[in-house]
Enzyme design. Structure first.
Site, short mmCIF file in Angstrom:
data_model
loop_
_atom_site.label_atom_id
_atom_site.label_comp_id
_atom_site.label_asym_id
_atom_site.label_seq_id
_atom_site.Cartn_x
_atom_site.Cartn_y
_atom_site.Cartn_z
CE LYS C 45 -7.14 16.75 8.76
NZ LYS C 45 -6.87 15.79 7.66
CB ALA C 70 -3.22 15.85 -1.29
CG LEU C 73 -1.68 15.81 7.93
CD1 LEU C 73 -0.30 15.44 8.46
CD2 LEU C 73 -2.72 14.85 8.51
CG ASN C 129 -1.25 10.33 10.85
OD1 ASN C 129 -0.48 9.63 10.19
ND2 ASN C 129 -2.06 11.19 10.30
CB CYS C 132 3.38 13.23 9.40
SG CYS C 132 3.50 14.96 9.15
CB THR C 194 -4.43 6.93 2.38
OG1 THR C 194 -3.44 7.86 2.83
CG2 THR C 194 -5.78 7.37 2.93
N GLY C 218 -10.89 4.11 0.44
CA GLY C 218 -12.15 3.62 -0.10
C GLY C 218 -12.10 2.14 -0.47
N GLY C 244 -10.02 0.61 6.23
CA GLY C 244 -9.73 0.63 4.80
C GLY C 244 -10.87 0.08 3.98
N GLY C 266 -14.19 5.39 6.98
CA GLY C 266 -13.77 6.71 6.53
C GLY C 266 -14.54 7.15 5.30
C1 LIG Z 1 -10.16 13.19 3.41
C2 LIG Z 1 -9.37 12.29 4.30
C3 LIG Z 1 -8.60 12.81 5.33
C4 LIG Z 1 -7.84 12.01 6.17
N1 LIG Z 1 -7.13 12.55 7.20
C5 LIG Z 1 -6.46 11.73 8.07
C6 LIG Z 1 -5.78 12.25 9.21
O1 LIG Z 1 -5.81 13.45 9.48
N2 LIG Z 1 -5.11 11.38 10.01
C7 LIG Z 1 -5.08 10.03 9.77
O2 LIG Z 1 -4.48 9.28 10.53
N3 LIG Z 1 -5.75 9.50 8.69
C8 LIG Z 1 -6.42 10.33 7.86
N4 LIG Z 1 -7.11 9.77 6.78
C9 LIG Z 1 -7.08 8.30 6.57
C10 LIG Z 1 -8.34 7.62 7.14
O3 LIG Z 1 -8.46 7.82 8.53
C11 LIG Z 1 -8.32 6.13 6.82
O4 LIG Z 1 -7.19 5.54 7.42
C12 LIG Z 1 -8.31 5.84 5.34
O5 LIG Z 1 -9.12 6.77 4.65
C13 LIG Z 1 -8.76 4.43 4.97
O6 LIG Z 1 -10.09 4.20 5.38
P1 LIG Z 1 -11.35 4.34 4.36
O7 LIG Z 1 -11.02 3.52 3.17
O8 LIG Z 1 -12.53 3.83 5.14
O9 LIG Z 1 -11.47 5.77 4.03
C14 LIG Z 1 -7.87 10.60 5.94
C15 LIG Z 1 -8.64 10.05 4.91
C16 LIG Z 1 -9.39 10.87 4.10
C17 LIG Z 1 -10.20 10.24 2.99
#
Ligand SMILES: Cc1cc2nc3c(=O)[nH]c(=O)nc-3n(C[C@H](O)[C@H](O)[C@H](O)COP(=O)(O)O)c2cc1C
Ligand SMILES: Cc1cc2nc3c(=O)[nH]c(=O)nc-3n(C[C@H](O)[C@H](O)[C@H](O)COP(=O)(O)OP(=O)(O)OC[C@H]3O[C@@H](n4cnc5c(N)ncnc54)[C@H](O)[C@@H]3O)c2cc1C
Ligand SMILES: Cc1cc2nc3c(=O)[nH]c(=O)nc-3n(C[C@H](O)[C@H](O)[C@H](O)COP(=O)(O)OP(=O)(O)OC[C@H]3O[C@@H](n4cnc5c(N)ncnc54)[C@H](O)[C@@H]3O)c2cc1C
Ligand SMILES: Cc1cc2nc3c(=O)[nH]c(=O)nc-3n(C[C@H](O)[C@H](O)[C@H](O)COP(=O)(O)O)c2cc1C
Ligand code: FES
Ligand code: FES
Lengths: 312, 259, 312, 259
Positions: C45, C70, C73, C129, C132, C194, C218, C244, C266
């Site tokens: 995280k 949302a 962070l 990341n 932000c 995302t 997703g 992704g 993710g």
């Molecule tokens: C609940 C949640 C929290 C996330 N928190 C972060 C984060 O703290 N830092 C970051 O770089 N990406 C964060 N992401 C983005 C994921 O690391 C990833 O880039 C994104 O979800 C796309 O991958 P997925 O489709 O496999 O989920 C978060 C995604 C989700 C769903």
């Protein structure tokens, strides 16, 4: 009965539901399956100055929760559109409003199409598709603020018909693009077009689409479309048409609450041509259930939390 | 041709007729009444969920009867057909059809159908109708291996003829391809449906023997009704033309054949 | 057995499958459900200099084919991460590689986190990341080329550990951002984060998320992720991590064929924590079936059509 | 507490027990063996398709038996629960559990469960277990209207008690809310589960009568196991804390209650 109509661009739309460009041909193809005269209207397949051959197949494929397409803007070109397609629209559509989707590789291209059609009958106005790469410098009008401003300014000087600019979703600041269009004289905005995407056939290790990449549409992009419509609508005072992933009345209402005055349905038509009428009926049911007299009372009627926390 | 209709069709039956292959029967009176052999439908599950098939999938009409019933030969290929082959009696599918141009048969020539795999489907319907009108019909039917061969009793029942069977590995019927050792003595009109390499071989065969050939082609489809331009094939004049409305049946001379 | 390992950033990854930031906490939370030591690794995280409280609920919801979040962070901040979370990683993960996801509102923020952790044990490197918002000017580092270049240059001067920059998808030219990171000294890229999105509760006429908008992830974003990974990988010679919508071996292979050296999973973890191991096994099966000896032979091994037609 | 397990659970039964409400029984031995009243599971359909529920949904464990069976009270709410309420015996669901902190019962006080709607679910399990250990349990159960009231015979069978019934419209049981006209003479420990306004009313009631209160809260969840931080509620000290691992059962004093 609740009032679904909206007065926009100086005319009445009997319903907020339109068919999206590229998904309803030139209207005629769906005439047997969709009661076109009962819906708000339609946007034609893109029209370019010269005919375009389009891309090699495959041109469409399903993606998770949506689809990807790379048609390549295949179309008959301005002359044949005017002589072969427009007459059908002119003769058959009276209550449904028609926008002509226009593409080009240069400001002159766009201008020639707009000027070439401006004097004709059978349509209300233009939807300018700026997702096509500018041949001169390779970037798209939709992602280059200066080029976009110049394009809209020029087109504004060529027509008094409603001029709607269809925004590209893959920019970080759609509000800035929205304002540029408004300042350059656009009468409305459409948000959004498809997202660039790619599918790979892993067995053959090659792209599924003949064009390698394409545009993603359908329910998968609904939350992005609602967000971008909300951002765009908040930035301007001209009407916004919400597009992306709509397949139900609730989906359409999300766009309307976010600030859209009209909506367009694309991919959902392929799944069920009854979608537009169903969406209309669902919206009407909502208005009745909630005692809302006219749809326009819902446009942008979203309540936001009081102290909006920082994003990220 | 009648305008296509959109309707929810009840599943009447679904049985396994070969490996990964089902014979699915639907109650769909409008389409059944209007259909001609060679036409297809778009078959989907509607808008209520987004699981594959989200977009509907094209399937040739394999049979119809006077009671409003349609039959389809559906082979599991990817995620969409996986779900479609799992439907059960009582389920409903959203059907758009009948779509596309059918085969045109000259009454004065025998009909020889060349079927590769599920390319057999349209010929069941062709045979049933053509025989009804007194035409002589033969079907040559090829599969990769015997376990993929569609229940021959059912073929006979629907098509009214016994297909001449070929398998690539010789595990059932004659070993070889559909076009191998064909008896063309009666100079029949050829109809072909199957994978691309097979269609190309049929084109060579027809050219060689100067026989008329119609082919039914397969391309990914979006709308099935001519609006999306998703389903194009290359015409003889080098243009991309829509296989959903100008096809899926083409005279072989209308298309460009890459070799 | 086919060889899933990859040598990258000077170390071996036993598998290309990592867990994505924000979806696997600090590892410990999934330790009972996922055999962490059997997969490629994980990304923590986000860690910020100060603790972050995060956003009010709702923070997550389902969208068509995916989800929106949302979280804001929310995290314990540098000090508590170092004292409470890092020790678990250091003690428990040896074969799995750990990247620490870092966020900040200014170059100094980022720098402080990187410097504050650089001397510690228990992790391989940093994933930066940049989605932000920068407090100084409101834009994000990820959508501002100059700010991004400055940030990466500064962080490069602070650590010799692998520095991976996680790219934002909502830019028209991800290749340009990729090159900027490479030029500023990044060792690798992650693509993608995302997409901005929004969901509206139409009955209550208010946003579903407490934060109004959030990030969409997703399967819905899979084709966009594959495309952006392909574009980014083609632009640089440093390794790219594809992210992704991955939920199967085939999905992961799409990214790998498009040019990704590693992948992250993710959202799929929430649906099934068995996904990472399943994806690994599927990839191994593919290698065996296709007679590919080592995974690295597949990275970028996509055949493109010979004369690529114009896009649009 | 034992670590949660991930397993495919076979559907053993699914019956309508009130309008839009089902009693779903699953075969899930690992979870059944480890579960405590107040815990929940994440219930989903896995990764093979993306139809809702794509993300799994949280459900309180309503019953378990010694044969590895679990029972859930599932009410149709949106698209995800629509699909879940349609499962049939033989289908499989992906289950993660048991999850979260259970209720803690003091052995020296009677237990009074305050249930709003499907908030009844955890109390079926609470009652069965507590009565097994000799505790006295009462359940006060409210619904909007009589047609939504869960089959009372089944409640009795599982919980071992007859609930005191309230409906908003008085169409079944007493008219009124769960907290109206409560007999608190034996100064029971209160457990509450139901919609937010009801929980707030319970908090006021507990404060007024100085009774201990535990609540089970509902918040949207991503992972259910503490990794995503999606499911937060506001702690008494003003921090967002995870309801999946620190809850869903909280002592009412641990949380901030907006009024
Ligand atoms: C609940 C949640 C929290 C996330 N928190 C972060 C984060 O703290 N830092 C970051 O770089 N990406 C964060 N992401 C983005 C994921 O690391 C990833 O880039 C994104 O979800 C796309 O991958 P997925 O489709 O496999 O989920 C978060 C995604 C989700 C769903
Ligand atoms: C006119 C026509 C008639 C057909 N008749 C039959 C029939 O009678 N029986 C039968 O079993 N199959 C038939 N097919 C093929 C059938 O439509 C495909 O097998 C099916 O679309 C594959 O879907 P999927 O989701 O399982 O495959 P996936 O590969 O998972 O689908 C991914 C995408 O590719 C498309 N696609 C993949 N293969 C094909 C294909 N061959 N044709 C069209 N689109 C494809 C799908 O529409 C989808 O968009 C016909 C195709 C056409 C065009
Ligand atoms: C610990 C816990 C125990 C629960 N126990 C039960 C039970 O025993 N029986 C029962 O019928 N319901 C129970 N619920 C509520 C149930 O999880 C929701 O009704 C369900 O998630 C709604 O999903 P949906 O797809 O039908 O709704 P939709 O509104 O279509 O879902 C959209 C999104 O909202 C989320 N969501 C909506 N409502 C809720 C809610 N109340 N709680 C959590 N997430 C929500 C969904 O997860 C999804 O992401 C419980 C919830 C929690 C948190
Ligand atoms: C097959 C297809 C062709 C399209 N062609 C055009 C086009 O010519 N011009 C245009 O502006 N948009 C075109 N679009 C984009 C749609 O008009 C619409 O913006 C997009 O599909 C999102 O809406 P949806 O999710 O409802 O489909 C096309 C979309 C599809 C699926
Ligand atoms: S499938 Fe849409 S035009 Fe043929
Ligand atoms: S649901 Fe993910 S932390 Fe609680």
């Amino acid at each position: 009965m609740a009032d679904l109509s909206q007065r926009l661009f100086g005319v009445d739309f009997q319903s907020p539901v339109l068919l999206a460009s590229g998904t309803c041909g030139y209207g005629e193809e769906y005439a047997d399956l969709i009661p076109l005269e009962r819906i708000g209207g339609l946007v034609t397949k893109a029209v370019s100055l010269e005919p375009r051959p389009g891309n090699p197949p495959h041109r469409v494929a399903e993606t998770p929760g949506g689809m990807i397409n790379a048609i390549g803007l295949q179309n008959v070109g301005l002359d044949r559109f005017r002589s072969e397609k427009l007459p059908w629209l002119s003769e058959n559509l009276h209550d449904a409003r028609v926008l002509i989707n226009v593409v080009g590789h240069s400001v002159d291209d766009f201008g020639a199409v707009v000027s070439g059609l401006d004097g004709e009958e059978g349509f209300l106005g233009f939807e300018i598709n700026v997702s096509c790469p500018n041949v001169a410098d390779g970037t798209m009008f939709g992602t280059d603020k200066r080029a976009l401003s110049d394009l809209v300014t020029r087109l504004r000087s060529l027509t008094e018909r409603p001029l709607v600019v269809k925004l590209t979703p893959n920019v970080p600041d759609i509000d800035a693009y929205a304002r540029i269009c408004e300042e350059a004289g656009a009468d409305g905005l459409s948000a959004i077009n498809t997202f660039p995407g790619m599918l790979i056939d892993v067995e053959r290790r090659r792209p599924v689409l003949g064009n390698v990449s394409g545009g993603v549409s359908g329910p998968a992009i609904l939350p992005m479309g609602v967000f971008l419509t909300w951002r765009a609508a908040a930035a301007v005072s001209i009407p916004v048409i919400g597009i992306g992933g709509i397949r139900s009345g609730d989906d359409a209402l999300q766009y309307i609450l976010a600030g859209a005055s009209l909506v367009q349905i694309g991919t959902a038509l392929f799944v069920d041509p009854a979608a537009p009428v169903q969406v209309q009926e669902d919206i009407e049911g909502y208005l009745r259930r909630h005692g809302v007299e006219r749809l326009s009372d819902l446009v942008g009627a979203l309540s936001l939390p009081e102290n909006l926390p920082e994003r990220g | 041709m009648r305008a296509p209709a959109r309707s929810w069709a009840r599943v009447l039956g679904n049985r396994v007729v070969a490996r990964d292959t089902r014979w699915i029967e639907l109650e769909c009176p409008d389409v059944a009444a209007a259909a001609s052999p060679g036409q297809f439908v778009m078959m989907g599950t509607g808008l209520s969920d987004v699981a594959a098939p989200f977009l509907p999938r094209p399937f040739s009409i394999g049979a119809r009867d006077g009671d409003g019933r349609l039959g389809f030969l559906v082979r599991e290929f990817g995620a969409g057909t996986r779900r479609l082959t799992r439907v059960e009696p009582g389920d409903e599918l959203l059907i758009l059809g009948p779509l596309g141009r059918p085969f045109h048969l000259s009454p004065d020539r025998a009909v020889l159908c060349l079927a590769g795999g599920v390319g057999l489907a349209p010929f069941l319907f062709v045979s049933a109708e053509a025989r009804h009108e007194g035409c002589e019909v033969r079907i040559v039917y090829g599969e990769r291996s015997g376990d993929r061969v569609f229940d021959l009793g059912l073929v006979r029942e629907i098509a009214g003829v016994d297909p001449e069977l070929r398998t690539d590995d010789g595990s059932l019927g004659a070993r070889g391809l559909v076009i191998d050792d064909l008896d063309l003595g009666d100079r029949p009109q050829l109809l072909a449906c199957g994978p691309d390499p097979m269609l190309r071989a049929c084109v060579r065969l027809a050219t060689e023997h100067d026989l008329p050939l119609q082919v039914s082609v397969e391309e990914h489809m979006g709308c099935g009704v001519g609006t999306c331009q998703g389903c194009v094939v290359l015409s003889a004049t080098g243009e991309w033309i829509k296989s959903c409305t100008e096809g899926p049946v083409f005279d072989a001379t209308e298309l460009t054949w890459q070799t």
